[in-house]
Design a protein around this motif. Structure first.
Motif, PDB file in Angstrom:
ATOM      1  N   PRO A  22       0.809  -1.226   0.000  1.00  0.00           N
ATOM      2  CA  PRO A  22       0.000   0.000   0.000  1.00  0.00           C
ATOM      3  C   PRO A  22       0.843   1.278   0.000  1.00  0.00           C
ATOM      4  O   PRO A  22       0.446   2.283  -0.612  1.00  0.00           O
ATOM      5  CB  PRO A  22      -0.851  -0.103   1.265  1.00  0.00           C
ATOM      6  N   THR A  23       1.988   1.243   0.632  1.00  0.00           N
ATOM      7  CA  THR A  23       2.860   2.423   0.646  1.00  0.00           C
ATOM      8  C   THR A  23       3.409   2.690  -0.746  1.00  0.00           C
ATOM      9  O   THR A  23       3.409   3.830  -1.223  1.00  0.00           O
ATOM     10  CB  THR A  23       4.008   2.242   1.651  1.00  0.00           C
ATOM     11  N   SER A  39       0.650   3.990  -2.987  1.00  0.00           N
ATOM     12  CA  SER A  39       0.378   5.393  -2.683  1.00  0.00           C
ATOM     13  C   SER A  39       1.399   6.300  -3.364  1.00  0.00           C
ATOM     14  O   SER A  39       1.052   7.344  -3.925  1.00  0.00           O
ATOM     15  CB  SER A  39       0.388   5.600  -1.172  1.00  0.00           C
TER      16      SER A  39
END
Length: 99
Positions: A6-7, A10
């Motif tokens: 997810p990082t 993003s």
């Protein structure tokens, strides 16, 4: 099994948004992207700029500066139209062990 980090996603989304802003504001810029795919550990956005090009708009300069600072690698290529910058995010996937 692979899951998207997810990082990293993003970061890629932020790169895509900044590149999209430049694409909308600068005539004749070509935006290309290579979104995350399980077969690759990276995702990238690329902007092809015609040359010569003078960037007076501070919004465009800030978005371009962000692209350089937020990516893991930058690749430049000379093209028929000018120069292409490819901004890449690495390690897009998390490998999970199957139980």
């Amino acid at each position: 099994m692979k899951m998207i980090d997810p990082t990293a996603m993003s970061r890629f989304t932020a790169l895509r948004e900044a590149a999209g802003k430049i694409d909308r504001l600068v005539p004749h810029v070509r935006l290309m992207e290579q979104p995350p795919h399980e077969s690759r550990d990276t995702a990238s956005v690329a902007l092809e700029f015609p040359t010569p090009l003078v960037v007076l708009n501070s919004t465009i300069r800030q978005a371009l500066s962000f692209l350089f600072s937020a990516c893991d690698t930058v690749q430049t290529d000379k093209t028929e139209r000018g120069i292409c910058f490819t901004f890449t995010v690495s390690k897009m996937w998390i490998k999970e062990d199957s139980e």
